[in-house]
Design a protein around this motif. Structure first.
Motif, short mmCIF file in Angstrom:
data_model
loop_
_atom_site.label_atom_id
_atom_site.label_comp_id
_atom_site.label_asym_id
_atom_site.label_seq_id
_atom_site.Cartn_x
_atom_site.Cartn_y
_atom_site.Cartn_z
N GLN A 49 0.81 -1.22 0.00
CA GLN A 49 0.00 0.00 0.00
C GLN A 49 0.85 1.28 0.00
O GLN A 49 0.54 2.21 -0.75
CB GLN A 49 -0.99 -0.01 1.16
CG GLN A 49 -2.06 -1.09 1.04
CD GLN A 49 -2.80 -1.04 -0.29
OE1 GLN A 49 -3.17 0.03 -0.76
NE2 GLN A 49 -3.02 -2.20 -0.89
N PRO A 50 1.93 1.38 0.79
CA PRO A 50 2.75 2.60 0.72
C PRO A 50 3.38 2.80 -0.67
O PRO A 50 3.46 3.92 -1.15
CB PRO A 50 3.82 2.38 1.78
CG PRO A 50 3.23 1.40 2.73
CD PRO A 50 2.36 0.53 1.91
N LEU A 51 3.78 1.71 -1.30
CA LEU A 51 4.37 1.81 -2.63
C LEU A 51 3.32 2.27 -3.64
O LEU A 51 3.58 3.15 -4.47
CB LEU A 51 4.95 0.46 -3.05
CG LEU A 51 5.52 0.39 -4.46
CD1 LEU A 51 6.67 1.36 -4.63
CD2 LEU A 51 5.95 -1.03 -4.77
N ILE A 52 2.14 1.69 -3.58
CA ILE A 52 1.06 2.07 -4.49
C ILE A 52 0.69 3.54 -4.29
O ILE A 52 0.48 4.27 -5.26
CB ILE A 52 -0.15 1.14 -4.31
CG1 ILE A 52 0.20 -0.27 -4.79
CG2 ILE A 52 -1.37 1.67 -5.04
CD1 ILE A 52 -0.82 -1.33 -4.45
N ALA A 53 0.64 3.98 -3.04
CA ALA A 53 0.32 5.39 -2.76
C ALA A 53 1.39 6.31 -3.33
O ALA A 53 1.07 7.37 -3.91
CB ALA A 53 0.18 5.60 -1.26
N ALA A 54 2.65 5.93 -3.21
CA ALA A 54 3.74 6.76 -3.76
C ALA A 54 3.68 6.82 -5.28
O ALA A 54 3.89 7.88 -5.88
CB ALA A 54 5.08 6.22 -3.29
N ILE A 55 3.38 5.70 -5.91
CA ILE A 55 3.28 5.67 -7.38
C ILE A 55 2.11 6.53 -7.84
O ILE A 55 2.25 7.32 -8.79
CB ILE A 55 3.14 4.22 -7.88
CG1 ILE A 55 4.45 3.46 -7.66
CG2 ILE A 55 2.74 4.18 -9.35
CD1 ILE A 55 4.36 1.97 -7.91
N ASN A 56 0.97 6.39 -7.19
CA ASN A 56 -0.19 7.19 -7.57
C ASN A 56 0.05 8.68 -7.36
O ASN A 56 -0.38 9.51 -8.17
CB ASN A 56 -1.43 6.72 -6.81
CG ASN A 56 -1.92 5.38 -7.30
OD1 ASN A 56 -1.68 5.00 -8.44
ND2 ASN A 56 -2.60 4.65 -6.43
N ALA A 57 0.74 9.03 -6.28
CA ALA A 57 1.07 10.44 -6.04
C ALA A 57 2.00 10.97 -7.12
O ALA A 57 1.86 12.10 -7.58
CB ALA A 57 1.70 10.61 -4.66
N ASP A 58 2.93 10.15 -7.54
CA ASP A 58 3.85 10.55 -8.60
C ASP A 58 3.11 10.75 -9.91
O ASP A 58 3.37 11.70 -10.65
CB ASP A 58 4.96 9.52 -8.76
CG ASP A 58 6.14 10.04 -9.55
OD1 ASP A 58 6.39 11.26 -9.49
OD2 ASP A 58 6.82 9.24 -10.21
N PHE A 59 2.17 9.85 -10.22
CA PHE A 59 1.39 9.99 -11.44
C PHE A 59 0.54 11.25 -11.40
O PHE A 59 0.44 11.98 -12.39
CB PHE A 59 0.47 8.78 -11.65
CG PHE A 59 1.17 7.59 -12.24
CD1 PHE A 59 2.17 7.72 -13.17
CD2 PHE A 59 0.79 6.31 -11.85
CE1 PHE A 59 2.80 6.62 -13.71
CE2 PHE A 59 1.41 5.20 -12.38
CZ PHE A 59 2.42 5.34 -13.32
N SER A 60 -0.08 11.53 -10.27
CA SER A 60 -1.00 12.66 -10.21
C SER A 60 -0.27 13.99 -10.07
O SER A 60 -0.70 14.99 -10.66
CB SER A 60 -2.00 12.49 -9.07
OG SER A 60 -1.32 12.48 -7.83
N ASP A 61 0.82 14.04 -9.33
CA ASP A 61 1.51 15.31 -9.09
C ASP A 61 2.80 15.45 -9.89
O ASP A 61 3.06 16.49 -10.48
CB ASP A 61 1.85 15.45 -7.60
CG ASP A 61 0.62 15.42 -6.73
OD1 ASP A 61 -0.45 15.81 -7.21
OD2 ASP A 61 0.74 14.99 -5.56
N GLY A 62 3.59 14.40 -9.91
CA GLY A 62 4.91 14.48 -10.51
C GLY A 62 4.89 14.77 -12.00
O GLY A 62 5.65 15.60 -12.49
#
Length: 77
Positions: A49-62
């Motif tokens: 879950q922490p990895l998925i959250a980081a990936i999704n944050a990168d997709f949406s913001d990064g």
């Protein structure tokens, strides 16, 4: 370095020694790889879950930030 790191490093060095026909060194790295493989504890269940959250944050913001920065500098990507 993670607990699996030394074992992976020794395994890679063993393979390199085999390719260079350095059998004595390959044997020693193989022994070290076996030692590290036996002595590290693996988790039975991983929490991704922490990895998925980081990936999704990168997709949406990064990507948006990268696109804006590229537009400001006339970078075509």
């Amino acid at each position: 370095m993670s607990c699996e790191g030394p074992g992976a490093l020794c395994s890679n060095l063993q393979k390199a020694c085999i390719k260079q026909h350095r059998s004595e060194e390959a044997t020693m790295f193989g022994t070290l790889d076996s030692y590290h493989g036996i002595h590290h504890a693996t988790k039975k269940e991983q929490d991704y879950q922490p990895l998925i959250a980081a990936i999704n944050a990168d997709f949406s913001d990064g990507y948006a930030e990268a696109g804006n920065a590229a537009e400001k500098t006339d970078d075509r990507g």
